[in-house]
Design a protein around this motif. Structure first.
Motif, short mmCIF file in Angstrom:
data_model
loop_
_atom_site.label_atom_id
_atom_site.label_comp_id
_atom_site.label_asym_id
_atom_site.label_seq_id
_atom_site.Cartn_x
_atom_site.Cartn_y
_atom_site.Cartn_z
N ALA A 7 0.83 -1.21 0.00
CA ALA A 7 0.00 0.00 0.00
C ALA A 7 0.86 1.25 0.00
CB ALA A 7 -0.93 -0.01 1.21
N HIS A 8 1.94 1.22 0.76
CA HIS A 8 2.82 2.38 0.85
C HIS A 8 3.41 2.76 -0.50
CE1 HIS A 8 5.87 5.15 2.30
NE2 HIS A 8 6.79 4.43 1.68
N VAL A 9 3.80 1.78 -1.30
CA VAL A 9 4.43 2.08 -2.59
C VAL A 9 3.43 2.06 -3.75
CG1 VAL A 9 6.74 1.36 -1.88
CG2 VAL A 9 5.21 -0.31 -2.93
N GLY A 10 2.15 1.92 -3.42
CA GLY A 10 1.12 2.04 -4.44
C GLY A 10 0.76 0.77 -5.19
N PHE A 11 1.00 -0.38 -4.58
CA PHE A 11 0.64 -1.66 -5.19
C PHE A 11 -0.53 -2.28 -4.44
CE2 PHE A 11 4.95 -1.37 -6.80
CZ PHE A 11 4.84 -1.91 -8.07
N LEU A 36 13.62 -5.94 -11.20
CA LEU A 36 12.72 -5.83 -10.04
C LEU A 36 13.25 -4.82 -9.03
CD1 LEU A 36 11.69 -9.54 -9.30
CD2 LEU A 36 10.16 -7.66 -9.89
N LEU A 37 14.55 -4.84 -8.81
CA LEU A 37 15.14 -3.92 -7.84
C LEU A 37 15.10 -2.48 -8.34
CD1 LEU A 37 18.04 -6.24 -6.71
CD2 LEU A 37 16.14 -5.45 -5.27
N THR A 38 15.27 -2.28 -9.63
CA THR A 38 15.14 -0.94 -10.20
C THR A 38 13.71 -0.44 -10.00
OG1 THR A 38 16.85 -1.38 -11.84
CG2 THR A 38 15.33 0.43 -12.32
N GLY A 39 12.74 -1.31 -10.26
CA GLY A 39 11.35 -0.95 -10.03
C GLY A 39 11.08 -0.64 -8.57
N ALA A 40 11.69 -1.41 -7.68
CA ALA A 40 11.51 -1.17 -6.24
C ALA A 40 12.05 0.19 -5.85
CB ALA A 40 12.20 -2.27 -5.43
N ALA A 41 13.23 0.52 -6.36
CA ALA A 41 13.83 1.83 -6.06
C ALA A 41 12.93 2.96 -6.55
CB ALA A 41 15.22 1.93 -6.67
N LEU A 42 12.44 2.82 -7.77
CA LEU A 42 11.57 3.85 -8.33
C LEU A 42 10.26 3.96 -7.54
CD1 LEU A 42 12.12 3.19 -12.14
CD2 LEU A 42 13.01 5.10 -10.77
N ALA A 43 9.70 2.83 -7.13
CA ALA A 43 8.46 2.85 -6.35
C ALA A 43 8.67 3.54 -5.01
CB ALA A 43 7.95 1.42 -6.14
N HIS A 44 9.81 3.28 -4.37
CA HIS A 44 10.10 3.93 -3.09
C HIS A 44 10.29 5.43 -3.26
CE1 HIS A 44 10.25 0.62 -0.23
NE2 HIS A 44 10.84 -0.11 -1.17
N LEU A 45 11.00 5.82 -4.30
CA LEU A 45 11.21 7.25 -4.54
C LEU A 45 9.89 7.94 -4.86
CD1 LEU A 45 14.54 7.13 -6.58
CD2 LEU A 45 14.23 7.95 -4.23
#
Length: 113
Positions: free
Chosen positions: A34-38, A77-86
């Motif tokens: 929820a925090h990262v919009g998923f 996946l990790l690039t996507g995770a970084a972008l989602a967190h930012l």
């Protein structure tokens, strides 16, 4: 060969824990989703990809191309995770696990090749 074993083992434990938590929809993972919009369902798909990637890391010992594909998948996946967190407004320290994970995957890829 020892370095490959160590890196694969570390990555396997890390991504099995993360992937299983997402697939099971554990409360902490549902909160992170929820925090990262998923949605929880979207996060479960990411968890399944993480678990499949772990298998790919081990298969990579025998079929290098599979290991390369697994590592590339993890890096995506990790690039996507970084972008989602930012995008969620997280501060740079929140990216440390992503950066450390990416460095370990890059190390695996380097040793594999």
């Amino acid at each position: 060969m020892i370095a490959l074993f160590v890196l694969t083992s570390i990555l396997a434990v890390w991504f099995v824990l993360l992937g299983a938590g997402k697939v099971l929809g554990l409360p902490a993972m549902a909160e992170r989703a929820a925090h990262v919009g998923f949605t929880v369902g979207g996060y479960r798909i990411i968890g399944l990809l993480e678990l499949a990637g772990v298998l790919g890391l081990f298969v990579g010992w025998m079929v290098t191309g599979v290991g390369v594909a697994a590592a590339a998948g993890f890096l995506l996946l990790l690039t996507g995770a970084a972008l989602a967190h930012l995008r969620a407004g997280d501060r740079p320290p929140a990216l440390v696990p992503v950066i450390v994970s990416a460095a370990l995957v890059a190390g695996y890829l380097t040793v594999l090749l």
